[in-house]
Design a protein around this motif. Sequence first.
Motif, PDB file in Angstrom:
ATOM      1  N   ILE A 192      26.803  37.562  44.482  1.00 48.99           N
ATOM      2  CA  ILE A 192      28.256  37.583  44.295  1.00 48.99           C
ATOM      3  C   ILE A 192      28.666  38.940  43.748  1.00 48.99           C
ATOM      4  N   VAL A 193      29.698  39.511  44.377  1.00 49.95           N
ATOM      5  CA  VAL A 193      30.306  40.752  43.897  1.00 49.95           C
ATOM      6  C   VAL A 193      31.731  40.420  43.478  1.00 49.95           C
ATOM      7  N   GLY A 194      32.032  40.619  42.214  1.00 48.99           N
ATOM      8  CA  GLY A 194      33.368  40.338  41.691  1.00 48.99           C
ATOM      9  C   GLY A 194      34.149  41.630  41.516  1.00 48.99           C
ATOM     10  N   ILE A 195      35.376  41.641  42.015  1.00 44.90           N
ATOM     11  CA  ILE A 195      36.217  42.836  41.943  1.00 44.90           C
ATOM     12  C   ILE A 195      37.464  42.508  41.123  1.00 44.90           C
ATOM     13  N   ARG A 196      37.744  43.339  40.155  1.00 46.84           N
ATOM     14  CA  ARG A 196      38.932  43.160  39.313  1.00 46.84           C
ATOM     15  C   ARG A 196      39.619  44.500  39.109  1.00 46.84           C
ATOM     16  N   LYS A 197      40.869  44.564  39.541  1.00 44.58           N
ATOM     17  CA  LYS A 197      41.686  45.773  39.357  1.00 44.58           C
ATOM     18  C   LYS A 197      40.977  47.027  39.861  1.00 44.58           C
ATOM     19  N   GLY A 198      40.405  46.926  41.062  1.00 45.89           N
ATOM     20  CA  GLY A 198      39.800  48.093  41.680  1.00 45.89           C
ATOM     21  C   GLY A 198      38.420  48.470  41.178  1.00 45.89           C
ATOM     22  N   ARG A 199      37.784  47.573  40.439  1.00 44.84           N
ATOM     23  CA  ARG A 199      36.444  47.862  39.916  1.00 44.84           C
ATOM     24  C   ARG A 199      35.488  46.726  40.267  1.00 44.84           C
ATOM     25  N   LEU A 200      34.266  47.081  40.625  1.00 45.47           N
ATOM     26  CA  LEU A 200      33.241  46.080  40.861  1.00 45.47           C
ATOM     27  C   LEU A 200      32.629  45.708  39.514  1.00 45.47           C
ATOM     28  N   VAL A 201      33.057  44.579  38.962  1.00 46.48           N
ATOM     29  CA  VAL A 201      32.655  44.198  37.607  1.00 46.48           C
ATOM     30  C   VAL A 201      31.517  43.180  37.598  1.00 46.48           C
ATOM     31  N   ILE A 202      31.240  42.581  38.738  1.00 49.81           N
ATOM     32  CA  ILE A 202      30.088  41.678  38.890  1.00 49.81           C
ATOM     33  C   ILE A 202      29.339  42.096  40.144  1.00 49.81           C
ATOM     34  N   ASP A 203      28.036  42.166  40.062  1.00 51.23           N
ATOM     35  CA  ASP A 203      27.190  42.393  41.228  1.00 51.23           C
ATOM     36  C   ASP A 203      25.791  41.923  40.870  1.00 51.23           C
ATOM     37  N   LYS A 204      25.535  40.641  41.158  1.00 49.21           N
ATOM     38  CA  LYS A 204      24.248  40.059  40.777  1.00 49.21           C
ATOM     39  C   LYS A 204      23.973  38.809  41.613  1.00 49.21           C
ATOM     40  N   PRO A 205      22.754  38.294  41.571  1.00 47.86           N
ATOM     41  CA  PRO A 205      22.453  37.057  42.293  1.00 47.86           C
ATOM     42  C   PRO A 205      23.410  35.940  41.903  1.00 47.86           C
ATOM     43  N   ALA A 206      23.801  35.140  42.889  1.00 53.58           N
ATOM     44  CA  ALA A 206      24.789  34.092  42.637  1.00 53.58           C
ATOM     45  C   ALA A 206      24.341  33.137  41.533  1.00 53.58           C
ATOM     46  N   SER A 207      23.054  32.858  41.463  1.00 47.87           N
ATOM     47  CA  SER A 207      22.544  31.912  40.469  1.00 47.87           C
ATOM     48  C   SER A 207      22.694  32.415  39.041  1.00 47.87           C
ATOM     49  N   ARG A 208      22.934  33.714  38.885  1.00 45.70           N
ATOM     50  CA  ARG A 208      23.053  34.295  37.542  1.00 45.70           C
ATOM     51  C   ARG A 208      24.495  34.576  37.135  1.00 45.70           C
ATOM     52  N   VAL A 209      25.449  34.199  37.974  1.00 49.59           N
ATOM     53  CA  VAL A 209      26.865  34.443  37.661  1.00 49.59           C
ATOM     54  C   VAL A 209      27.435  33.219  36.951  1.00 49.59           C
ATOM     55  N   GLY A 210      27.923  33.427  35.730  1.00 50.25           N
ATOM     56  CA  GLY A 210      28.443  32.324  34.933  1.00 50.25           C
ATOM     57  C   GLY A 210      29.912  32.027  35.206  1.00 50.25           C
ATOM     58  N   LYS A 211      30.342  30.833  34.815  1.00 50.64           N
ATOM     59  CA  LYS A 211      31.737  30.420  35.007  1.00 50.64           C
ATOM     60  C   LYS A 211      32.692  31.350  34.280  1.00 50.64           C
ATOM     61  N   ASP A 212      32.343  31.780  33.084  1.00 50.45           N
ATOM     62  CA  ASP A 212      33.210  32.671  32.312  1.00 50.45           C
ATOM     63  C   ASP A 212      33.434  33.994  33.050  1.00 50.45           C
ATOM     64  N   GLU A 213      32.395  34.494  33.692  1.00 47.45           N
ATOM     65  CA  GLU A 213      32.523  35.737  34.443  1.00 47.45           C
ATOM     66  C   GLU A 213      33.483  35.565  35.617  1.00 47.45           C
ATOM     67  N   ILE A 214      33.361  34.422  36.308  1.00 47.91           N
ATOM     68  CA  ILE A 214      34.257  34.155  37.433  1.00 47.91           C
ATOM     69  C   ILE A 214      35.683  33.996  36.946  1.00 47.91           C
ATOM     70  N   ASP A 215      35.882  33.233  35.881  1.00 47.82           N
ATOM     71  CA  ASP A 215      37.226  33.019  35.350  1.00 47.82           C
ATOM     72  C   ASP A 215      37.892  34.342  34.978  1.00 47.82           C
ATOM     73  N   ALA A 216      37.111  35.274  34.432  1.00 48.41           N
ATOM     74  CA  ALA A 216      37.666  36.566  34.023  1.00 48.41           C
ATOM     75  C   ALA A 216      38.204  37.365  35.188  1.00 48.41           C
ATOM     76  N   LEU A 217      37.669  37.148  36.393  1.00 44.94           N
ATOM     77  CA  LEU A 217      38.142  37.873  37.569  1.00 44.94           C
ATOM     78  C   LEU A 217      39.586  37.547  37.888  1.00 44.94           C
ATOM     79  N   TYR A 218      40.007  36.331  37.566  1.00 44.00           N
ATOM     80  CA  TYR A 218      41.316  35.850  38.006  1.00 44.00           C
ATOM     81  C   TYR A 218      42.358  35.826  36.897  1.00 44.00           C
ATOM     82  N   ARG A 219      42.029  36.320  35.733  1.00 42.46           N
ATOM     83  CA  ARG A 219      43.025  36.403  34.654  1.00 42.46           C
ATOM     84  C   ARG A 219      44.038  37.494  34.953  1.00 42.46           C
ATOM     85  N   LEU A 220      45.272  37.273  34.529  1.00 37.29           N
ATOM     86  CA  LEU A 220      46.318  38.280  34.714  1.00 37.29           C
ATOM     87  C   LEU A 220      46.057  39.493  33.837  1.00 37.29           C
TER      88      LEU A 220
END
Length: 220
Positions: A192-220
């Motif tokens: 999973i690669v997570g992008i927030r405000k033009g930055r790649l803030v997550i880039d790791k195996p899907a099994s190691r991505v936590g819910k908090d990390e995903i939630d942070a991608l979608y915060r205003l």
Amino acid sequence: MLHLQGETLGYGGHVVLPDVDFALHPGERVVLLGRSGSGKSTLLNAVHARLAAQGRRDLALVPQEHGLVPQLSVFHNVYMGRLDRHRAAYNLVNLVWPLAAERRQVEDALRAVGLAGMGRRPLGALSGGQKQRTALARAVHRGGAVLIGDEPVSAVDERHAAELVAMLGQRFRTMVLALHDVALARLIATRIVGIRKGRLVIDKPASRVGKDEIDALYRL
């Protein structure tokens, strides 16, 4: 297969993703997550362009706006997935009077996405979900080792979206997809690669991505 290192990506002189480090390896199923406008499409377009520039013929694409021709039938839109593999005269014949062999191959792709028997329908008679399935069928008909998809199942209900993405995973060894459904991303992704405000803030195996990390991608 591909390595972007310290690159700036954007369009028309507008920078969307500065200082990008992104690598793609054979066999990976990479899912891009992030809010609308975060830069997912920009990264996908860059990945597709770089792979195409390598001269790869095993590359299929499902763009966000489908890339279909409204004046043509479902058959012809799917047939276009292999347009570059035939001579102009052969393509012209199939535009006017499709050959039986080509009809069978296109029908196989339509069946895979749940549109069996709809090849003769005009594109304008389809629903939004059916048009998206037509774009998927075109990619399936093209085939190959790599699929690039920008929200390829966004117009399909959850159950069918999961079935379609699983089918794509069986047909394409390597995939890079932008998805809006986190549960679906976790179902298919090896990375999973997570992008927030033009930055790649997550880039790791899907099994190691936590819910908090995903939630942070979608915060205003």
